[in-house]
Design a protein around this motif. Structure first.
Motif, short mmCIF file in Angstrom:
data_model
loop_
_atom_site.label_atom_id
_atom_site.label_comp_id
_atom_site.label_asym_id
_atom_site.label_seq_id
_atom_site.Cartn_x
_atom_site.Cartn_y
_atom_site.Cartn_z
N ALA A 110 0.83 -1.21 0.00
CA ALA A 110 0.00 0.00 0.00
C ALA A 110 0.87 1.25 0.00
CB ALA A 110 -0.93 0.00 1.21
N ALA A 111 2.00 1.20 0.72
CA ALA A 111 2.88 2.36 0.82
C ALA A 111 3.67 2.59 -0.47
CB ALA A 111 3.84 2.19 1.99
N ALA A 112 4.04 1.51 -1.13
CA ALA A 112 4.86 1.62 -2.35
C ALA A 112 4.48 0.52 -3.33
CB ALA A 112 6.34 1.52 -1.99
N PRO A 113 3.30 0.66 -3.98
CA PRO A 113 2.88 -0.41 -4.89
C PRO A 113 3.84 -0.56 -6.07
CG PRO A 113 1.35 1.47 -4.98
CD PRO A 113 2.38 1.77 -3.93
N VAL A 114 3.95 -1.78 -6.52
CA VAL A 114 4.76 -2.06 -7.71
C VAL A 114 3.79 -2.36 -8.85
CG1 VAL A 114 6.88 -2.71 -6.54
CG2 VAL A 114 5.10 -4.40 -6.82
N ALA A 138 -7.90 -3.53 3.56
CA ALA A 138 -7.82 -2.09 3.28
C ALA A 138 -6.51 -1.74 2.58
CB ALA A 138 -7.97 -1.29 4.58
N ASP A 139 -5.41 -2.36 3.01
CA ASP A 139 -4.14 -2.11 2.33
C ASP A 139 -4.16 -2.61 0.89
OD1 ASP A 139 -2.83 -0.77 4.41
OD2 ASP A 139 -2.11 -2.63 5.31
N LEU A 140 -4.77 -3.76 0.68
CA LEU A 140 -4.86 -4.29 -0.69
C LEU A 140 -5.73 -3.41 -1.57
CD1 LEU A 140 -5.27 -8.10 0.06
CD2 LEU A 140 -3.23 -6.94 -0.82
N ALA A 141 -6.72 -2.73 -0.98
CA ALA A 141 -7.62 -1.86 -1.74
C ALA A 141 -7.01 -0.49 -2.02
CB ALA A 141 -8.94 -1.70 -0.99
N SER A 142 -5.80 -0.25 -1.52
CA SER A 142 -5.14 1.04 -1.75
C SER A 142 -4.85 1.23 -3.24
CB SER A 142 -3.81 1.10 -0.98
OG SER A 142 -4.04 1.05 0.40
N PRO A 143 -4.86 2.48 -3.70
CA PRO A 143 -4.62 2.75 -5.12
C PRO A 143 -3.30 2.14 -5.62
CG PRO A 143 -5.37 4.73 -4.01
CD PRO A 143 -5.13 3.69 -2.94
N GLY A 144 -3.38 1.48 -6.76
CA GLY A 144 -2.19 0.93 -7.40
C GLY A 144 -1.83 -0.48 -7.02
N ALA A 164 -15.08 -7.49 6.60
CA ALA A 164 -15.48 -6.08 6.46
C ALA A 164 -14.77 -5.56 5.22
CB ALA A 164 -15.07 -5.30 7.70
N TRP A 165 -15.51 -5.44 4.12
CA TRP A 165 -14.91 -5.01 2.86
C TRP A 165 -14.64 -3.51 2.93
CZ3 TRP A 165 -13.25 -9.07 0.60
CH2 TRP A 165 -13.94 -10.27 0.71
N PRO A 166 -13.41 -3.12 2.67
CA PRO A 166 -13.08 -1.69 2.71
C PRO A 166 -13.60 -0.96 1.47
CG PRO A 166 -11.20 -2.92 1.92
CD PRO A 166 -12.26 -3.94 2.29
N ALA A 167 -13.63 0.35 1.54
CA ALA A 167 -13.91 1.13 0.35
C ALA A 167 -12.88 0.73 -0.69
CB ALA A 167 -13.80 2.62 0.65
N GLY A 168 -13.34 0.46 -1.89
CA GLY A 168 -12.42 0.04 -2.94
C GLY A 168 -12.51 -1.43 -3.28
N ALA A 191 -13.19 2.90 -7.68
CA ALA A 191 -11.75 2.82 -7.39
C ALA A 191 -10.97 2.53 -8.66
CB ALA A 191 -11.49 1.73 -6.34
N ALA A 192 -11.49 1.64 -9.51
CA ALA A 192 -10.80 1.28 -10.74
C ALA A 192 -10.71 2.48 -11.68
CB ALA A 192 -11.50 0.12 -11.44
N GLU A 193 -11.73 3.33 -11.69
CA GLU A 193 -11.73 4.50 -12.57
C GLU A 193 -10.74 5.57 -12.14
OE1 GLU A 193 -15.79 5.81 -12.66
OE2 GLU A 193 -16.47 3.94 -13.60
N THR A 194 -10.41 5.61 -10.84
CA THR A 194 -9.49 6.64 -10.34
C THR A 194 -8.05 6.22 -10.43
OG1 THR A 194 -9.72 5.86 -8.07
CG2 THR A 194 -11.23 7.61 -8.79
N ASP A 195 -7.77 4.96 -10.76
CA ASP A 195 -6.37 4.49 -10.87
C ASP A 195 -5.72 4.99 -12.14
OD1 ASP A 195 -6.55 3.22 -8.50
OD2 ASP A 195 -6.79 1.20 -9.32
#
Length: 195
Positions: A110-114, A138-144, A164-168, A191-195
């Motif tokens: 989440a902090a540094a996606p590859v 939630a970390d997996l749902a982070s952008p990227g 508990a499904w996070p936003a995203g 979420a997919a549209e904002t990536d």
């Protein structure tokens, strides 16, 4: 006995740690991979198997055409067994094994996606708290972190509440196999549209 169900190394047996893991049954793995084939996420996929244990889920994905698989487990013995399975199956060019805490590993992504992941398996111990699982999701749902058409597969006890499904992340389906509940989720359209 645990073995790979199908694919390039189908039928080969896997070693499992002597204690501390709960390998996914062959019947359940076969059902999971049938659904994943329907979703079209296996060929050439980048796969993450958190709480990997013996690596059965990730190794099954590699056998069925995944391009890159990372197995993550914090138990030293599980990591040793997973590495032995990778070597015995000749999948060293596709699969790597990481000895780390799943939560810490997901937070690092989440902090540094590859490169975005196409498929993620989470088969945590049934006694993992709902809060700890929610944090990993939630970390997996982070952008990227996830590709727009990724699938996240979570195994829990049928007696556990739904994650508990996070936003995203949105639930696609739930299927029960005996005492095991398998949840399939995908990145939210927003979420997919904002990536």
């Amino acid at each position: 006995m645990t073995r790979i169900v199908a694919g390039s190394v189908g039928g080969r047996t896997l070693q499992v740690p002597p204690k501390g893991t709960r390998p996914t049954s062959e019947r359940t793995r076969e059902a999971i991979f049938s659904r994943l084939a329907h979703y079209g996420v296996l060929d050439g996929a980048r796969v993450l198997d958190l709480y990997a244990g013996s690596g059965a889920l990730g190794l099954e994905a590699a056998s069925r055409g995944a391009a890159h698989v990372t197995l993550v487990d914090s138990a030293r013995r599980a990591v040793e067994v997973a590495r032995g399975n990778v070597t015995a199956l000749g999948l060293g060019g596709v699969v790597r094994v990481v000895g780390d805490d799943a939560g810490r590993y997901a937070a690092g992504l989440a902090a540094a996606p590859v490169e975005p992941l196409d498929l993620v398996f989470l088969d945590p111990p049934y006694d993992l708290s709902e809060e700890a699982l929610a944090a990993v999701l939630a970390d997996l749902a982070s952008p990227g972190v996830l590709a727009a058409d990724a699938v996240v597969v979570v195994e829990r006890s049928t007696r556990s509440p739904e994650p508990a499904w996070p936003a995203g992340l949105d639930l696609l389906a739930r299927k029960d196999y005996g005492e095991t509940a398998v949840y399939y989720a995908e990145p939210s359209a927003v979420a997919a549209e904002t990536d």
